[in-house]
Design an enzyme around this catalytic site. Structure first.
Site, PDB file in Angstrom:
ATOM      1  N   ILE A   1      50.538  39.449  22.327  1.00 38.43           N
ATOM      2  CA  ILE A   1      51.102  38.184  21.851  1.00 38.43           C
ATOM      3  C   ILE A   1      49.998  37.145  21.723  1.00 38.43           C
ATOM      4  O   ILE A   1      49.986  36.326  20.797  1.00 38.43           O
ATOM      5  CB  ILE A   1      52.180  37.672  22.833  1.00 38.43           C
ATOM      6  CG1 ILE A   1      53.369  38.636  22.884  1.00 38.43           C
ATOM      7  CG2 ILE A   1      52.646  36.269  22.451  1.00 38.43           C
ATOM      8  CD1 ILE A   1      54.399  38.268  23.934  1.00 38.43           C
TER       9      ILE A   1
ATOM     10  N   ILE B   1      39.677  35.168  28.933  1.00 43.19           N
ATOM     11  CA  ILE B   1      39.773  35.866  30.213  1.00 43.19           C
ATOM     12  C   ILE B   1      40.977  36.789  30.322  1.00 43.19           C
ATOM     13  O   ILE B   1      40.997  37.668  31.192  1.00 43.19           O
ATOM     14  CB  ILE B   1      39.791  34.872  31.389  1.00 43.19           C
ATOM     15  CG1 ILE B   1      41.054  34.017  31.343  1.00 43.19           C
ATOM     16  CG2 ILE B   1      38.541  34.027  31.418  1.00 43.19           C
ATOM     17  CD1 ILE B   1      41.260  33.184  32.593  1.00 43.19           C
TER      18      ILE B   1
ATOM     19  N   ASP C   1      48.865  21.206  32.365  1.00 40.51           N
ATOM     20  CA  ASP C   1      48.474  21.639  31.021  1.00 40.51           C
ATOM     21  C   ASP C   1      49.718  21.733  30.138  1.00 40.51           C
ATOM     22  O   ASP C   1      50.041  22.799  29.609  1.00 40.51           O
ATOM     23  CB  ASP C   1      47.767  22.993  31.098  1.00 40.51           C
ATOM     24  CG  ASP C   1      46.983  23.320  29.828  1.00 40.51           C
ATOM     25  OD1 ASP C   1      46.657  22.390  29.075  1.00 40.51           O
ATOM     26  OD2 ASP C   1      46.690  24.510  29.597  1.00 40.51           O
TER      27      ASP C   1
END
Length: 541
Positions: free
Chosen positions: A200, A205, A361
């Site tokens: 997706i 990382i 975030d």
């Protein structure tokens, strides 16, 4: 956006005229005299600097054994991977150095002066950003950290590192399967009925795959750490730490900048982000917060499946919905988009003090309106912690911003920041007023895309918030504050960025809403909340 408003300072140009005595015709050659004196003064200056440097080293010689011990221990912790990363680093430096030399050559051919971005070579913002991108995952993340921490780094670097994107090609699914088998310790078909081999999403990382659990048939997503990433992070961060320790030893004045402390914070933050058990704990803490304050009908975070999650693998409930920027789809889920935004604000504000951590975030990819009308909070890799003292000052700051009381705003920022001198509140307030009058210039662009999952069509959208404008606004605040001797904690930057995201959503979903004055929105410390109980891992059956 309007340029930074700084206090007007009257400048007077002073020209110094040096009267030189006339040289007689029968004197010794003036050039020789000048060269001799210049040479002697230059040698004396160099000797003085060397002596001063030597004195500083002697004063700190007692700290040398600790420094050596620290370097040796860090090298042992790094292991053989350090040598490989050093070789890769040298290769990256040579590559970017070649770019710099080529650019310098072109500029010299067309102009007599070098631009500022070229004068400092590889440590200039432009070429340092290019070097970080060549160095890979660790340095890309470090660049993003710099871009999001204007209270810690120079404005030129913060602005340049806005261009440091976290994008990476997907790892072949065969390598992902190896990690899944190693970490779960059992055949994959005994855990998952289905795993989509096409990811997706893929970042530097980790990458994410859609899947379905065996037995329960529940739709999930699996976040997998890319192979070798943790070793690279440890090697890189240890190297950066050692460099910072040596620099502080050689130049004690760097201690004032808390260089080693900043590197330690970055290291802890980045290593937490690649430990998916910590992210899972953050998710569970947020879910407990929702349960404790009775918000489970208003908001959700994905359930973590601990039985098939490890440090490198995170299996979560798959939530279906759309970002808070997909206006057309939102209207098909709710008849009142403004109320959905009010809910999102209340949940997030409440988490600042009622939850162990807050979501740090909340860009459009991480804040969704779900199909059942709830607000979905996704991806808890980046979280923040705020002290009651900082939040109290932040509340005053927000209230004064909303009411345009800039004197009160100045006092709040002074209370929040660290300073060793008195601040002229009136002058500071006038500068802040000039800055925040430009917030209306921030722009938003919406891009909507359609993606199809294995079972259902899912509409995804993203908002391209002009990060340059957002950070420029915050940098203006930081610059002016620093001119008065103020320095802020990093949590202030995290909070401000999230509030700017919410300001964008307000402009899209509820243009007439004032999120800081609306009676439906409750600031965290005004409500009676109790912290959730300590973290307890729940085992799935």
């Amino acid at each position: 956006m309007a340029a930074t408003a700084m206090r007007g300072v009257a400048c007077t140009r002073i020209t110094l005229v040096q009267h030189r005595p006339q040289l007689k015709m029968n004197s010794v050659c003036p050039r020789r005299i000048i060269r001799s004196r210049t040479s002697r003064s230059s040698i004396l200056a160099r000797y003085s600097r060397t002596e001063e440097f030597s004195t500083r080293i002697q004063d700190r010689i007692g700290e040398l054994p600790k420094l050596v011990e620290d370097i040796i221990q860090t090298s042992i912790n790094t292991g053989p991977r350090g040598a490989l990363r050093l070789a890769q680093g040298i290769q990256a430096v040579i590559g970017v150095g070649g770019e710099w030399l080529a650019d310098v050559s072109k500029t010299i051919n067309s102009s007599s002066t070098l631009p500022n971005e070229m004068q400092f070579g590889l440590i200039s913002p432009l070429y340092l950003r290019k070097l970080f991108e060549r160095m890979g995952a660790t340095y890309i993340k470090l660049g993003q950290f710099i871009a999001s921490a204007p209270t810690l780094f120079p404005a030129e670097y913060v602005e340049e590192f806005q261009n440091c994107f976290d994008r990476a090609p997907a790892v072949p699914f065969k390598e992902i399967e190896v990690i899944l088998r190693e970490d779960l310790g059992k055949p994959l078909d005994s855990v998952y009925e289905y795993i989509d081999p096409v990811p997706i999403a893929s970042a530097s990382i980790a990458q994410v795959h859609a899947a379905r659990l065996k037995g329960s048939k529940e739709d999930v997503v699996i976040k997998i750490l890319k192979p070798g990433i943790e070793d690279v992070l440890v090697a890189d961060l240890n190297f950066i730490y050692v460099v910072a320790r040596i620099l502080e030893f050689l130049n004690p004045e760097l201690r004032r900048t808390s260089l080693v402390g900043i590197i330690k914070d970055i290291k802890e933050s980045m290593l937490e982000e690649v430990d998916f058990q910590k992210e899972a704990a953050n998710i569970d803490a947020f879910r407990r917060y929702l349960e404790n304050v009775g918000l489970t009908r208003q908001a959700a975070a994905p359930k973590v499946y601990w039985s098939c999650s490890t440090k490198r693998v995170l299996t979560m409930e798959r939530l279906y919905g759309v970002p808070l920027t997909d206006l057309n789809s939102i209207k098909s889920f709710t008849s009142d988009p403004e109320m959905s935004l009010v809910t999102a604000l209340n949940v997030w504000f409440g988490s600042l003090l009622a939850c162990e951590t807050f979501h740090a975030d909340v860009h459009a990819g991480n804040l969704w309106l779900l199909r059942d009308g709830r607000i979905g909070f996704l991806d808890f890799g980046i979280v923040g912690r705020i002290s009651p003292k900082t939040w109290a000052a932040m509340e005053t700051f927000l209230a004064s911003f909303s009411s345009e009381q800039y004197d009160a705003m100045a006092v709040a920022l002074i209370d929040m920041g660290a300073t060793e001198k008195s601040v002229d509140v009136k002058a500071f307030a006038k500068d802040l007023e000039k800055i925040f009058s430009s917030i209306k210039d921030l722009d938003t662009e919406i891009i909507v895309a359609t993606a199809r999952g294995p079972n259902a069509a899912a509409v995804s959208a993203n908002v391209i918030i002009d990060e340059r404008q957002m950070n420029a606004l915050f940098l203006d605040v930081v610059r002016v504050s620093e001119s008065y001797g103020l320095r802020f904690p990093r949590e202030f930057a995290l909070l401000m960025k999230q509030l700017l995201y919410f300001d964008r959503y307000t402009r899209l979903l509820a243009p007439t809403l004032n999120m800081l004055q609306d009676q439906r929105i409750t600031i965290a410390s005004n409500r009676r909340v109790r912290r959730p109980p300590p973290f307890e891992k729940v085992t799935d059956i």
